[in-house]
Design a protein around this motif. Structure first.
Motif, PDB file in Angstrom:
ATOM      1  N   ASN A  59       1.192  -1.047  -0.357  1.00 21.63           N
ATOM      2  CA  ASN A  59       0.340   0.085   0.094  1.00 21.63           C
ATOM      3  C   ASN A  59       0.458   1.279  -0.233  1.00 21.63           C
ATOM      4  OD1 ASN A  59       1.204  -0.241   2.677  1.00 21.63           O
ATOM      5  ND2 ASN A  59      -0.784  -0.416   3.833  1.00 21.63           N
ATOM      6  N   ASN A  60       2.298   1.064  -0.395  1.00 21.85           N
ATOM      7  CA  ASN A  60       3.206   1.885  -0.418  1.00 21.85           C
ATOM      8  C   ASN A  60       3.512   1.965  -1.413  1.00 21.85           C
ATOM      9  OD1 ASN A  60       3.615   4.689   0.379  1.00 21.85           O
ATOM     10  ND2 ASN A  60       5.363   3.697   1.742  1.00 21.85           N
ATOM     11  N   ASN A 286       1.102  17.000   0.323  1.00 15.74           N
ATOM     12  CA  ASN A 286       1.010  15.174  -0.048  1.00 15.74           C
ATOM     13  C   ASN A 286       0.622  15.791  -1.256  1.00 15.74           C
ATOM     14  OD1 ASN A 286       1.433  13.381   2.431  1.00 15.74           O
ATOM     15  ND2 ASN A 286       0.857  15.762   3.264  1.00 15.74           N
ATOM     16  N   ILE A 288      -2.997  16.657  -2.403  1.00 15.76           N
ATOM     17  CA  ILE A 288      -4.428  16.550  -2.642  1.00 15.76           C
ATOM     18  C   ILE A 288      -5.059  17.609  -3.353  1.00 15.76           C
ATOM     19  CG2 ILE A 288      -5.919  16.306  -0.891  1.00 15.76           C
ATOM     20  CD1 ILE A 288      -4.366  14.179   1.151  1.00 15.76           C
ATOM     21  N   GLU A 313     -10.585   8.825  -2.696  1.00 14.66           N
ATOM     22  CA  GLU A 313      -9.287   8.461  -2.248  1.00 14.66           C
ATOM     23  C   GLU A 313      -8.412   9.764  -1.641  1.00 14.66           C
ATOM     24  OE1 GLU A 313      -9.878   8.660  -6.496  1.00 14.66           O
ATOM     25  OE2 GLU A 313      -7.627   9.592  -6.791  1.00 14.66           O
ATOM     26  N   ASP A 314      -8.703  10.479  -1.079  1.00 17.05           N
ATOM     27  CA  ASP A 314      -8.081  11.532  -0.523  1.00 17.05           C
ATOM     28  C   ASP A 314      -8.569  11.425   0.914  1.00 17.05           C
ATOM     29  OD1 ASP A 314      -5.859  11.194  -2.836  1.00 17.05           O
ATOM     30  OD2 ASP A 314      -6.793  13.162  -3.562  1.00 17.05           O
ATOM     31  N   LYS A 316      -9.198   9.722   3.614  1.00 21.49           N
ATOM     32  CA  LYS A 316      -8.400   8.735   5.238  1.00 21.49           C
ATOM     33  C   LYS A 316      -7.367   9.435   5.176  1.00 21.49           C
ATOM     34  CE  LYS A 316      -9.681   4.616   5.300  1.00 21.49           C
ATOM     35  NZ  LYS A 316      -9.190   2.718   4.852  1.00 21.49           N
ATOM     36  N   LYS A 317      -6.439  10.022   3.743  1.00 21.29           N
ATOM     37  CA  LYS A 317      -4.980  11.298   4.405  1.00 21.29           C
ATOM     38  C   LYS A 317      -5.294  11.994   4.610  1.00 21.29           C
ATOM     39  CE  LYS A 317      -0.874  11.031   1.423  1.00 21.29           C
ATOM     40  NZ  LYS A 317      -0.470  11.309  -0.349  1.00 21.29           N
ATOM     41  N   THR A 318      -5.994  13.004   4.095  1.00 16.32           N
ATOM     42  CA  THR A 318      -6.891  14.576   4.557  1.00 16.32           C
ATOM     43  C   THR A 318      -7.168  13.721   5.966  1.00 16.32           C
ATOM     44  OG1 THR A 318      -7.469  14.869   2.298  1.00 16.32           O
ATOM     45  CG2 THR A 318      -8.677  16.133   3.803  1.00 16.32           C
ATOM     46  N   LYS A 320      -6.382  12.314   8.111  1.00 22.58           N
ATOM     47  CA  LYS A 320      -5.224  11.940   9.740  1.00 22.58           C
ATOM     48  C   LYS A 320      -4.579  13.122   9.535  1.00 22.58           C
ATOM     49  CE  LYS A 320      -1.195   9.222   9.584  1.00 22.58           C
ATOM     50  NZ  LYS A 320      -0.924   8.262   7.960  1.00 22.58           N
ATOM     51  N   LEU A 321      -4.610  14.207   8.577  1.00 24.99           N
ATOM     52  CA  LEU A 321      -3.002  15.051   7.866  1.00 24.99           C
ATOM     53  C   LEU A 321      -4.356  16.771   8.870  1.00 24.99           C
ATOM     54  CD1 LEU A 321      -2.174  15.174   4.329  1.00 24.99           C
ATOM     55  CD2 LEU A 321      -0.967  15.009   6.165  1.00 24.99           C
TER      56      LEU A 321
END
Ligand code: ADP
Ligand code: ASP
Ligand code: MG
Length: 403
Positions: A59-60, A286, A288, A313-314, A316-318, A320-321
């Protein structure tokens, strides 16, 4: 002798049978004594499949290896096309991006083509050959493979038209032109004969996937006319071109809608100058992309609510940030994955008053709630619940007499 660049999309080369049909189209241009350059996408589904494979590995997944992987689909389709053209008696060979080479700049997955070395290709054309070139990719200054964004073969075709100074650039796809809205979603959509770059750019950026936005931008910058045509049926297509006063008394040219948008609302953010920049800085680092933004100040002026949209799709990352961002404090954060942006586009709105009112009134007549609004000179976008998209497109299509 004319030079024509022909680009074939994934569905157009999606099976052996389709590749044989595409070769007949290529042959018809060659028989008319043109110099023919072909750009091909991967067979449909192949790029998605490669992306899924990368996810199963990690996943990375390393960004450079990711581009090396997802660019392989085009090698297959190009070799098959060249092989078939050889079979039916034409001189043809495939060219991988690093063999040309096509030079790119920028981050992996979202690079841009900056130069194409055309010497070999021109020699081959002079000697009656048909070069078949991989779309969607190039090599960077370290000679590593770089892809140029999903659907990037459109941009490859435009850049070849530029660097070869081609007379024609034709995008062959699975619809017979650009329609007033996606013809697969709305059956009363009508084919547009001519559309301006600016309108096509807005439509493409706002969700009409028939053309990739970067490619339209490149075409506009380099004044390259694009014809969009079907590789399935022989019919006149759509011309994408520069502004001329001689056509278009139409106010609205087209309607676009998005899938996979998400809305984030941060409530009770302690307000001070620079707070919005603090929120968006880590997102920008990132890569986004933040789209629509609204900010509301509370009555006492000490707090603010901020709403913005991103691609789902962004999300989850957003999340977290924002949660780990120590530079801001807020009361609550909420998310909505079920939102879509519906946009009306047309250069005619510059000179016609009352368009915003007509759009809002038409949506209200169907009891469609507008969540966020954004406008530019030639478009109005509204964010609505995804379940209302079809209804919204239909009522706007009628309101602006596109049916
Ligand atoms: P290709 O694989 O040939 O690049 P794409 O799938 O990228 O093809 O683009 C073609 C698709 O774009 C069509 O099948 C159609 O459903 C969709 N589309 C979305 N909006 C429009 C529009 N306004 N006009 C035509 N097609 C559209
Ligand atoms: N094959 C690539 C994709 O699926 C590029 C393209 O189709 O233009 O995004
Ligand atoms: Mg495409």
């Amino acid at each position: 002798m004319k030079t024509v660049v022909l680009k074939f999309g994934g569905t157009s080369v999606g099976s052996i049978d389709r590749i044989k049909k595409v070769c007949k189209i290529i042959a018809s241009y060659k028989k008319k004594k043109n110099k023919v350059v072909v750009i091909s996408s991967a067979m449909s589904g192949v790029t998605n499949d490669l992306i899924n494979k990368s996810k199963q590995i990690s996943n990375n997944f390393d960004k450079a290896e990711y581009d090396a992987l997802v660019s392989t689909g085009e090698q297959v389709s190009c070799a098959l096309i060249a092989g078939r053209l050889n079979h039916i008696g034409f001189k043809s060979r495939s060219w991988l991006s690093w063999q040309v080479p096509i030079l790119t700049e920028g981050s992996y997955s979202v690079a841009r083509i900056i130069h194409i070395v055309t010497k070999e290709i021109k020699n081959y054309l002079k000697n009656n050959g048909i070069p078949i070139i991989t779309g969607f990719q190039g090599i960077n200054s370290k000679s590593r493979l770089n892809t140029i964004g999903r659907s990037g073969s459109d941009a490859t075709a435009i850049m070849f038209a530029k660097f070869l100074n081609a007379d024609e650039c034709i995008i062959y796809t699975d619809v017979d032109g650009v329609y007033t809205t996606d013809p697969r979603d709305y059956k009363n959509a009508k084919k547009i004969k001519k559309i301006f770059y600016d309108e096509m750019l807005e439509m493409a950026s706002l969700g009409s996937k028939v053309m990739q936005p970067t490619s339209v931008q490149d075409a506009k910058l380099n004044k390259i006319n694009i014809e969009v045509k079907s590789s399935f049926v022989k019919k006149p297509g759509t011309l994408i071109t520069g502004y001329s006063k001689s056509f278009s008394d139409q106010i609205i040219t087209g309607i676009s809608s998005t899938k996979n948008d998400a809305k984030i609302t941060i409530i009770g953010v302690k307000d001070r100058p620079g707070v919005a920049a603090c929120i968006f800085k880590p997102l920008s680092h990132n890569l986004i992309n933040v789209d629509m933004v609204v900010q509301n100040i509370s009555l006492n002026g000490k707090e603010t609510d901020l709403t913005f949209t991103i691609k789902s799709e962004d999300l989850k990352k957003t999340e977290k940030l924002i949660k780990q961002n120590k530079k801001i404090s807020f009361k609550k954060i909420s998310f909505d994955r079920e939102v879509s942006k519906v946009s009306i586009i047309g250069v005619g709105m510059i000179t016609t008053p009352g368009i915003t009112y007509r759009m809002f009134q038409a949506l209200a007549s169907q009891k469609i709630n507008i969540q966020v609004i954004s406008t530019s000179e030639i478009k109005i976008s509204v964010l609505v619940s995804s379940k209302n998209v079809k209804k919204a497109v239909a009522v706007l299509h009628k309101e602006f007499k596109l049916d």
